[in-house]
Design a protein around this motif. Structure first.
Motif, PDB file in Angstrom:
ATOM      1  N   HIS A 202       0.859  -1.186   0.000  1.00  0.00           N
ATOM      2  CA  HIS A 202       0.000   0.000   0.000  1.00  0.00           C
ATOM      3  C   HIS A 202       0.901   1.243   0.000  1.00  0.00           C
ATOM      4  CE1 HIS A 202      -2.842   2.990   1.481  1.00  0.00           C
ATOM      5  NE2 HIS A 202      -3.802   2.173   1.110  1.00  0.00           N
ATOM      6  N   LYS A 451     -10.113   9.280   0.874  1.00  0.00           N
ATOM      7  CA  LYS A 451     -10.874   8.035   0.710  1.00  0.00           C
ATOM      8  C   LYS A 451     -10.387   7.225  -0.493  1.00  0.00           C
ATOM      9  CE  LYS A 451     -15.039   9.538   3.138  1.00  0.00           C
ATOM     10  NZ  LYS A 451     -14.718  10.949   3.398  1.00  0.00           N
ATOM     11  N   GLU A 452      -9.572   7.861  -1.351  1.00  0.00           N
ATOM     12  CA  GLU A 452      -8.949   7.081  -2.450  1.00  0.00           C
ATOM     13  C   GLU A 452      -7.703   6.367  -1.949  1.00  0.00           C
ATOM     14  OE1 GLU A 452     -10.055  10.824  -5.266  1.00  0.00           O
ATOM     15  OE2 GLU A 452      -8.097   9.901  -5.553  1.00  0.00           O
ATOM     16  N   GLY A 455      -9.707   2.881   2.946  1.00  0.00           N
ATOM     17  CA  GLY A 455     -11.143   2.608   3.054  1.00  0.00           C
ATOM     18  C   GLY A 455     -11.647   1.733   1.921  1.00  0.00           C
ATOM     19  N   HIS A 456     -12.984   1.523   1.891  1.00  0.00           N
ATOM     20  CA  HIS A 456     -13.575   0.531   0.982  1.00  0.00           C
ATOM     21  C   HIS A 456     -13.659   1.037  -0.460  1.00  0.00           C
ATOM     22  CE1 HIS A 456     -16.836   3.210   2.081  1.00  0.00           C
ATOM     23  NE2 HIS A 456     -17.480   2.801   0.993  1.00  0.00           N
ATOM     24  N   ARG A 457     -13.396   2.361  -0.625  1.00  0.00           N
ATOM     25  CA  ARG A 457     -13.503   2.879  -2.005  1.00  0.00           C
ATOM     26  C   ARG A 457     -12.170   2.832  -2.735  1.00  0.00           C
ATOM     27  NH1 ARG A 457     -16.324   8.572  -1.317  1.00  0.00           N
ATOM     28  NH2 ARG A 457     -14.861   9.043  -3.010  1.00  0.00           N
ATOM     29  N   ASP A 459      -9.188   1.959  -4.993  1.00  0.00           N
ATOM     30  CA  ASP A 459      -9.090   1.199  -6.243  1.00  0.00           C
ATOM     31  C   ASP A 459      -7.863   0.286  -6.153  1.00  0.00           C
ATOM     32  OD1 ASP A 459      -8.474   2.162  -9.739  1.00  0.00           O
ATOM     33  OD2 ASP A 459      -8.629   0.227  -8.720  1.00  0.00           O
TER      34      ASP A 459
END
Ligand code: FB9
Length: 472
Positions: A202, A451-452, A455-457, A459
């Motif tokens: 990540h 949020k990019e 989190g769950h969004r 990609d």
């Protein structure tokens, strides 16, 4: 393409000669294969053309609904059809009369035969059995058109035999044992290797590793930061943060309603902290307000990693003094409303140096050294306030890429009210600073919304494609 090439070679191997029309593919589909095989002299070919009948839209209508004459014949009832009602059947009526299918009596038209068959439709259903004059008749009635179709007559080329051998793709130990030279398929050096699906780090982890590297190269040692949940005592009180400080309110801090025992705190240290808050001492006037042990023993989600710094400092104070450089990078939690750059949790980076005679200039020096290794060469300091450091400074840096000054952290010298109850001598100083991990990561990877990044969004493909993180 490779399958079609193999099919062509198999047919030529079996039949010596191949009419590609028999492969059931169009000339356009087979064209590329033929050129490719011929370019390596695996085959020879002659290009041929033939004209094939193709049913027009009108012909397709006849296939669906029958020929014009048959439709007219089928529309005549036993009582006959008034001539005045046949105006729409121009073509069908004329051909039906010409074929003797119908007759006119007075002002009506009647069927003249009962055994009529729709030959036109039958012919369109079986074009392959028609003679040329029948095809011509259908063309004249615009039920057929002509399509030019290319095809190839293929024969073996001088390299045919070699190409047809099952080329081997690797040298096996058996070949070596048999001393057999394999007929290797030529290496295709321009092709790509098979993409190997593997895990990806990540971007935050990549940033964390780079910053950890900076600390390690500067001689810092990583602290234990395993207390996500801690008492308010370690998160606030030992830092001399007043029990009435707004940051301790549930609107800013997540309190944990857990029934499990709270980790023990050394009684003597606990009492020294209480005295420092209530009455001060050792040169400090304290907060001169009552101090609640119950408040101190409440459980919180740590709001900063400075609670871990305090734990480490308290342990170090018990032993013989020696200078130390410590750092930590880990998650902290704040009860803040999320927006495009903030979530209720983020990673704090914290560095501290324990030494004697440390002053603000030493803090400024280590900060310049730290941020220059993050690629930030121009640094400015601004006086600030923290409950547990005095003096304190906000740190600003000029970001060349974004062509702007930005806040890049906060710093200060831990107060004696924090250090003396731990047991440090009066001449021991601790300089420290902190920043977040998400902010530099978002800037580095040009991420506009946090949020990019978390989190769950997120990609997954973006995560896979992020480049390594390097400040060089
Ligand atoms: O990280 C922050 N900004 C930043 C850092 C690096 C960076 O590098 C880029 C490559 C170019 C870019 C930006 N900040 C601190 C500043 C702001 O982002 C601020 O808006 C947000 N702050 C967080 C806290 O906000 C709730 C960042 C976080 C922060 C602030 C202070 C500390 C730690 C994290 C601290 C401390 C401290 C002070 C004294 C002693 C010990 C610890």
């Amino acid at each position: 393409m490779e399958n079609l090439k193999k099919k062509i070679l198999d047919e030529v191997r079996k039949n010596i000669i191949l009419d590609t029309h028999k492969l059931g593919v169009t000339g356009k589909e087979v064209h590329g294969c033929i050129l490719s095989l011929a370019s390596r002299d695996i085959i020879e070919y002659e290009k041929q053309e033939r004209y094939l009948p193709e049913i027009t839209e009108e012909g397709k209508d006849v296939l669906r609904n029958g020929s014009h004459e048959f439709a007219f014949y089928s529309s005549i009832p036993d009582t006959g059809l008034l001539v005045s009602d046949c105006a729409s059947y121009t073509i069908g009526k004329a051909i039906a009369f010409k074929k003797g299918w119908v007759k006119k009596e007075g002002n009506r038209i009647f069927k003249a035969r009962a055994d009529v068959v729709d030959e036109i439709r039958a012919k369109l259903q079986d074009l392959g059995f028609l003679e040329s004059k029948e095809l011509e008749m259908l063309r004249k009635r615009k039920l057929l058109s002509t399509r030019k179709e290319c095809y190839y007559i293929v024969r073996r080329g001088k390299n045919f035999d070699e190409a047809c051998q099952d080329l081997e793709t690797e040298i096996t130990s058996q070949m070596v044992v048999e001393n057999r030279i394999p007929n290797l398929k030529p290496f295709n050096f321009s092709t790509y290797g098979t993409a190997i699906e593997f895990g990806s780090l990540h971007p935050l982890k990549k940033m964390m590793r780079e910053i950890k590297e900076i600390f390690l190269c500067l001689g810092f040692t990583e602290m234990d930061t395993s207390h996500y949940i801690d008492t308010a005592f370690w998160n606030f009180d030992v830092l001399f943060q007043s029990q009435s400080h707004p940051a301790r309110s549930p609107s800013d801090t997540f309190y944990v309603n857990a029934k499990k025992e709270v980790p023990e705190v050394p009684k003597d240290y606990f009492d020294r902290v209480q005295r420092m808050h209530e009455a001060g001492g050792l040169g400090s006037v304290g907060h001169r307000s009552s101090w609640s042990p119950e408040e101190a023993m409440k459980l919180v989600l740590r709001t900063h990693t400075t609670s871990e710094s305090a734990r480490n400092l308290s342990r170090i104070a018990k032993g013989p003094f020696r200078p130390r450089k410590l750092f930590s990078i880990d998650k902290v939690f704040r009860n803040e409303s999320a927006d495009s750059t903030h979530l209720s949790e983020f990673h704090q980076i914290e560095g501290l140096i324990i030494g004697k005679g440390l002053r603000l200039e030493h803090l400024m020096g280590i900060l310049e050294e730290f941020y220059v290794r993050m690629g930030l060469r121009k640094i400015k300091f601004k006086p600030a306030y923290n409950p547990y450091t005095e003096p304190s400074m906000e740190v600003f840096a000029y970001h060349e890429g974004m062509n702007t000054w930005m806040e890049v952290g906060n710093s200060g010298i831990f107060r004696p009210e924090m250090l003396r109850p731990m047991g440090f001598d009066e001449d021991v100083r601790v300089i420290a600073w902190g920043l977040s991990l998400e902010r530099p990561a978002m800037i580095k990877y040009n991420i506009k919304n946090i949020k990019e990044l978390l989190g769950h969004r997120v990609d997954i493909d973006f995560i896979r494609k992020t480049p390594i993180c390097s400040f060089k």
